[in-house]
Scaffold this motif. Structure first.
Motif, PDB file in Angstrom:
ATOM      1  N   LEU A 161       0.804  -1.219   0.000  1.00  0.00           N
ATOM      2  CA  LEU A 161       0.000   0.000   0.000  1.00  0.00           C
ATOM      3  C   LEU A 161       0.842   1.276   0.000  1.00  0.00           C
ATOM      4  N   LEU A 162       1.942   1.271   0.724  1.00  0.00           N
ATOM      5  CA  LEU A 162       2.761   2.475   0.793  1.00  0.00           C
ATOM      6  C   LEU A 162       3.424   2.806  -0.534  1.00  0.00           C
ATOM      7  N   GLY A 163       3.467   1.846  -1.421  1.00  0.00           N
ATOM      8  CA  GLY A 163       4.044   2.100  -2.732  1.00  0.00           C
ATOM      9  C   GLY A 163       3.035   2.480  -3.798  1.00  0.00           C
ATOM     10  N   ARG A 164       1.768   2.644  -3.403  1.00  0.00           N
ATOM     11  CA  ARG A 164       0.730   2.897  -4.400  1.00  0.00           C
ATOM     12  C   ARG A 164       0.338   4.368  -4.503  1.00  0.00           C
ATOM     13  N   ASP A 165       1.176   5.252  -3.983  1.00  0.00           N
ATOM     14  CA  ASP A 165       0.971   6.694  -4.126  1.00  0.00           C
ATOM     15  C   ASP A 165      -0.413   7.121  -3.630  1.00  0.00           C
ATOM     16  N   MET A 166      -0.737   6.730  -2.402  1.00  0.00           N
ATOM     17  CA  MET A 166      -2.038   7.037  -1.805  1.00  0.00           C
ATOM     18  C   MET A 166      -1.942   8.241  -0.874  1.00  0.00           C
ATOM     19  N   THR A 167      -3.091   8.859  -0.614  1.00  0.00           N
ATOM     20  CA  THR A 167      -3.167   9.825   0.468  1.00  0.00           C
ATOM     21  C   THR A 167      -3.200   9.047   1.784  1.00  0.00           C
TER      22      THR A 167
END
Length: 251
Positions: A161-167
């Motif tokens: 998840l941290l690599g998916r460019d999320m807010t």
């Protein structure tokens, strides 16, 4: 059922409140530490079984604040791997080398944070690529398995998840949704294995208010913390839990 002493109650309150804050505000990366805290005063297996219903309660309390703020594709990919991971955890629970798994997941977590801080990993993972779906499913498989055997599914999920460019809110909402489903899926196998008992459930009822308090605090902290600080805290929690997993696996 463990003896309810003043020391046990104080440690349990700390562990449960911490789990609520972590799961409801900062992803699930550090929530597994609540079981480690409890393991200071009770058998580790008892700690795992005792925490599951409380983690499920925190999941339910956290759903409304983040409802439909998740990224559905990423969540579904993690669940696609996570559900078989839970099944594998149930099958191999009695024979799995928990220490080796702790060292593996801890090593991945620490290495991920180190690379992330170097400034190279996130831009690469944020780009669409043909392996993104495979990474999501594989991370979900590991997350489901480690979640079942040690409530330590947060680091593998965070790796994806941290690599998916999320807010920060998208990341948090995905964590709430994914682990809400996975924790619910774990309950029946836990009961069939004799891990969840009427006695442990009675103890859970005593500490449920502290789980809800922690969840409330976590949601409020999530919206008050800046996005940069949020991810910095998330990396710190991931680094801390990764190091703790390695330590637990070695000693």
């Amino acid at each position: 059922m463990p003896e309810i002493t003043v020391m046990f109650f104080l440690v349990a309150v700390l562990a449960v409140t911490f789990a609520g804050i972590s799961k409801a505000g900062f992803g699930s990366g550090a929530a597994f530490a609540s079981s480690s805290i409890l393991a200071l005063v009770v058998d580790p297996g008892v700690a795992l079984a005792f925490m599951l219903p409380l983690l499920m309660l925190i999941d339910v309390a956290s759903l409304r604040p983040y409802w439909r703020r998740w990224r559905m594709r990423e969540s579904l990919l993690l669940l696609l791997g996570g559900m078989p991971g839970v099944a594998l955890g149930a099958i191999f629970y009695r024979s799995v080398d928990a220490d080796a798994m702790r060292i593996l997941i801890g090593g991945i977590s620490v290495a991920f944070v180190a690379w992330q801080l170097s400034g190279h990993l996130r831009p690469r993972l944020a780009k669409p690529c043909e392996n993104a779906d495979v990474t999501g499913v594989a991370s979900g498989l590991v997350a489901g398995f480690t979640s079942f055997v040690s409530h330590a599914g947060g680091p593998p999920a965070a790796f994806y998840l941290l690599g998916r460019d999320m807010t920060k809110t998208e990341y948090q909402a995905c964590s709430v949704l994914v682990f809400g489903v996975l924790n619910a899926a774990k309950f029946i196998p836990y009961a069939m294995l004799g891990l969840v008992t009427p006695a442990s459930l009675k103890l859970d009822l005593m500490l449920a208010p502290f789980a809800l308090l922690g969840a409330w605090m976590g949601v409020r902290m999530h919206y008050k913390v800046s996005e940069r600080l949020f991810f910095s805290l998330t990396y710190l929690l991931l680094l801390t839990t990764g190091a703790k997993l390695i330590w637990d696996g070695l000693i």
